[in-house]
Motif scaffolding. Structure first.
Motif, PDB file in Angstrom:
ATOM      1  N   THR A   1       5.094  -4.550  -6.232  1.00 37.68           N
ATOM      2  CA  THR A   1       5.416  -5.209  -4.968  1.00 37.68           C
ATOM      3  C   THR A   1       5.931  -4.229  -3.915  1.00 37.68           C
ATOM      4  O   THR A   1       5.657  -4.387  -2.719  1.00 37.68           O
ATOM      5  CB  THR A   1       6.478  -6.310  -5.197  1.00 37.68           C
ATOM      6  OG1 THR A   1       6.000  -7.223  -6.193  1.00 37.68           O
ATOM      7  CG2 THR A   1       6.780  -7.067  -3.917  1.00 37.68           C
TER       8      THR A   1
ATOM      9  N   PHE B   1      12.745  -9.681  -1.898  1.00 41.94           N
ATOM     10  CA  PHE B   1      11.362  -9.770  -2.357  1.00 41.94           C
ATOM     11  C   PHE B   1      11.190  -9.078  -3.718  1.00 41.94           C
ATOM     12  O   PHE B   1      10.507  -9.591  -4.611  1.00 41.94           O
ATOM     13  CB  PHE B   1      10.410  -9.124  -1.337  1.00 41.94           C
ATOM     14  CG  PHE B   1      10.117 -10.001  -0.145  1.00 41.94           C
ATOM     15  CD1 PHE B   1      10.115 -11.374  -0.254  1.00 41.94           C
ATOM     16  CD2 PHE B   1       9.826  -9.440   1.095  1.00 41.94           C
ATOM     17  CE1 PHE B   1       9.836 -12.185   0.837  1.00 41.94           C
ATOM     18  CE2 PHE B   1       9.549 -10.233   2.196  1.00 41.94           C
ATOM     19  CZ  PHE B   1       9.554 -11.612   2.073  1.00 41.94           C
TER      20      PHE B   1
ATOM     21  N   VAL C   1       1.941 -10.662  -5.384  1.00 40.68           N
ATOM     22  CA  VAL C   1       1.888  -9.505  -4.483  1.00 40.68           C
ATOM     23  C   VAL C   1       1.237  -9.903  -3.158  1.00 40.68           C
ATOM     24  O   VAL C   1       1.715  -9.523  -2.071  1.00 40.68           O
ATOM     25  CB  VAL C   1       1.123  -8.334  -5.144  1.00 40.68           C
ATOM     26  CG1 VAL C   1       0.822  -7.240  -4.119  1.00 40.68           C
ATOM     27  CG2 VAL C   1       1.930  -7.759  -6.305  1.00 40.68           C
TER      28      VAL C   1
ATOM     29  N   LYS D   1      -2.604  -3.298 -11.045  1.00 37.79           N
ATOM     30  CA  LYS D   1      -1.644  -4.399 -11.001  1.00 37.79           C
ATOM     31  C   LYS D   1      -1.567  -5.177 -12.312  1.00 37.79           C
ATOM     32  O   LYS D   1      -0.491  -5.514 -12.769  1.00 37.79           O
ATOM     33  CB  LYS D   1      -1.998  -5.353  -9.852  1.00 37.79           C
ATOM     34  CG  LYS D   1      -1.808  -4.719  -8.489  1.00 37.79           C
ATOM     35  CD  LYS D   1      -0.349  -4.364  -8.243  1.00 37.79           C
ATOM     36  CE  LYS D   1      -0.164  -3.658  -6.912  1.00 37.79           C
ATOM     37  NZ  LYS D   1      -0.517  -2.269  -6.894  1.00 37.79           N
TER      38      LYS D   1
ATOM     39  N   ALA E   1       6.489  -5.578 -12.059  1.00 38.74           N
ATOM     40  CA  ALA E   1       6.252  -6.387 -10.858  1.00 38.74           C
ATOM     41  C   ALA E   1       6.938  -5.778  -9.650  1.00 38.74           C
ATOM     42  O   ALA E   1       6.396  -5.785  -8.544  1.00 38.74           O
ATOM     43  CB  ALA E   1       6.757  -7.812 -11.087  1.00 38.74           C
TER      44      ALA E   1
ATOM     45  N   SER F   1      10.032 -10.942  -7.220  1.00 41.54           N
ATOM     46  CA  SER F   1       8.856 -10.586  -8.032  1.00 41.54           C
ATOM     47  C   SER F   1       9.265 -10.156  -9.427  1.00 41.54           C
ATOM     48  O   SER F   1       8.640 -10.530 -10.421  1.00 41.54           O
ATOM     49  CB  SER F   1       8.045  -9.484  -7.356  1.00 41.54           C
ATOM     50  OG  SER F   1       8.778  -8.273  -7.300  1.00 41.54           O
TER      51      SER F   1
ATOM     52  N   PHE G   1       3.703 -12.052  -1.032  1.00 47.78           N
ATOM     53  CA  PHE G   1       4.760 -11.259  -0.400  1.00 47.78           C
ATOM     54  C   PHE G   1       4.203 -10.400   0.736  1.00 47.78           C
ATOM     55  O   PHE G   1       4.888 -10.154   1.733  1.00 47.78           O
ATOM     56  CB  PHE G   1       5.474 -10.392  -1.437  1.00 47.78           C
ATOM     57  CG  PHE G   1       6.401 -11.174  -2.323  1.00 47.78           C
ATOM     58  CD1 PHE G   1       6.959 -12.358  -1.900  1.00 47.78           C
ATOM     59  CD2 PHE G   1       6.713 -10.724  -3.598  1.00 47.78           C
ATOM     60  CE1 PHE G   1       7.810 -13.092  -2.713  1.00 47.78           C
ATOM     61  CE2 PHE G   1       7.559 -11.447  -4.413  1.00 47.78           C
ATOM     62  CZ  PHE G   1       8.116 -12.638  -3.973  1.00 47.78           C
TER      63      PHE G   1
ATOM     64  N   GLU H   1      -3.672  -2.319  -1.902  1.00 44.28           N
ATOM     65  CA  GLU H   1      -3.928  -2.543  -3.324  1.00 44.28           C
ATOM     66  C   GLU H   1      -4.931  -1.522  -3.853  1.00 44.28           C
ATOM     67  O   GLU H   1      -4.778  -0.991  -4.943  1.00 44.28           O
ATOM     68  CB  GLU H   1      -4.481  -3.960  -3.552  1.00 44.28           C
ATOM     69  CG  GLU H   1      -3.484  -5.064  -3.265  1.00 44.28           C
ATOM     70  CD  GLU H   1      -2.319  -5.044  -4.232  1.00 44.28           C
ATOM     71  OE1 GLU H   1      -2.488  -5.487  -5.359  1.00 44.28           O
ATOM     72  OE2 GLU H   1      -1.248  -4.547  -3.865  1.00 44.28           O
TER      73      GLU H   1
END
Length: 341
Positions: free
Chosen positions: A142, A125, A230, A258, A138, A129, A233, A248
């Motif tokens: 993530t 993952f 994000v 982000k 990124a 990203s 995933f 987040e």
């Protein structure tokens, strides 16, 4: 930041910053005699030579990083003051579709290749990203959503950056062979493939100023889609919308926003220029300052390239990087011939 901390910070970044500026000035000087190479390209290679030869000590590293990240960010914001909304729209439906499909193919391909090579789900993952969106940023965004550990994060950042450095030099050669360095397809190849914003700026500058600007627009579109990646995933890890949003918010409260501030700044200055609030005379000044800041950042990128690190990667990691890089190039070329040309 209080005065003591600020003074300490300045002292920490000053050695590397000064070296980056000096290398950039030398690059600008040499470019007067070989203008076909360009100051940016000269600064990158000069930085690589000097950095790997005798200026790679720890005392310079914070200044190099500041020059590569912060100074490049200011350059991108100023670049927005030289581009109108009509320039962004020149990408057209084909350009926007290209970015979405390229990112989707990269994510699916990276997850598949990593699974075949036996890497863990979280690591795959992070790699997906980092390669699909914007490299280290990124991966950092993530990691908390998928509960990745620091070891996976560190290795993923290393591989993604190494892949990007290699592609940074290869893509201009491919573009010249296939597109004769035509601005739009070359910009799409570089901006739609390379891992970090700095690598896009460096690779685009090797071809030309116009290509670099278009490549940066393609890249910024990828960065904007980071939030979407994000969330995807997070769902793949079987988390609910509420859980993802909560994580987040926690990251934002920690000041880990982000969408990078320079992307927001780019669109603001672009809008101001499009509305003629920023006049042409000011725009020209912004362009000159942006170019000079960018050359300093490119010098720092060269200074941070560690050739020994490139050569000592393990077999499985090297195969992963090779597979991902090949996938991205092939996918980008096919999509460009269909959508962008």
């Amino acid at each position: 930041m209080n005065n003591n901390k600020f003074v300490k910070y300045v002292k920490e970044i000053l050695p590397g910053l000064l070296v980056s500026v000096v290398v950039a000035l030398i690059g600008i000087f040499i470019a007067k005699f070989v203008p076909q190479l360009g100051a940016g390209t000269i600064s990158i290679f000069l930085g690589m030579f000097i950095g790997n030869l005798f200026l790679n000590q720890d005392i310079f590293q914070k200044g190099y990083k500041f020059s590569e990240t912060d100074i490049l960010s200011y350059s991108i914001v100023l670049l927005g003051a030289t581009l109108s909304v009509s320039t962004l729209l020149e990408l057209g439906i084909g350009g926007f579709t290209f970015i979405i499909l390229q990112m989707a193919i990269t994510i699916i391909g990276v997850l598949y290749i990593g699974k075949k090579l036996g890497f863990s789900e979280n690591f795959r993952f992070l790699m997906a990203s980092g390669n699909a969106v914007c490299g280290s940023s990124a991966i950092a965004a993530t990691a908390p959503v998928i509960d990745a550990d620091d070891k996976d994060k560190g290795i993923a950042i290393t591989i993604v950056n190494i892949t990007g450095i290699v592609l940074m030099f290869i893509l201009p050669l491919i573009a010249k062979a296939l597109f004769k360095s035509d601005v739009m397809p070359t910009g799409a190849l570089i901006g739609g493939t390379l891992q970090s914003v700095g690598q896009v700026a460096a690779s685009g500058a090797m071809v030309g100023e116009e290509v670099k600007d278009i490549a940066m627009i393609f890249k910024i579109l990828r960065v904007v889609l980071l939030v979407v990646v994000v969330f995807i995933f997070g769902h793949l890890k079987n988390k609910s919308d509420g859980e993802i949003v909560r994580e987040e918010v926690e990251e934002i409260e920690k000041k880990k926003v982000k969408i990078p501030w320079y992307v927001i700044g780019f669109f603001i200055t672009c809008a101001l220029f499009s509305l003629h609030i920023i006049p042409i005379s000011v725009s020209n000044i912004c362009k000159q300052i942006s170019n000079n800041l960018e050359i300093i950042a490119l010098a720092a990128i060269g200074l941070r390239v560690n050739v020994k690190e490139l050569l000592k990667q393990g077999k499985a990691v090297s195969l992963y990087a090779l597979g991902v890089g090949t996938l991205q190039i092939v996918a980008a070329l096919i999509l460009i011939f269909i959508l962008v040309r």
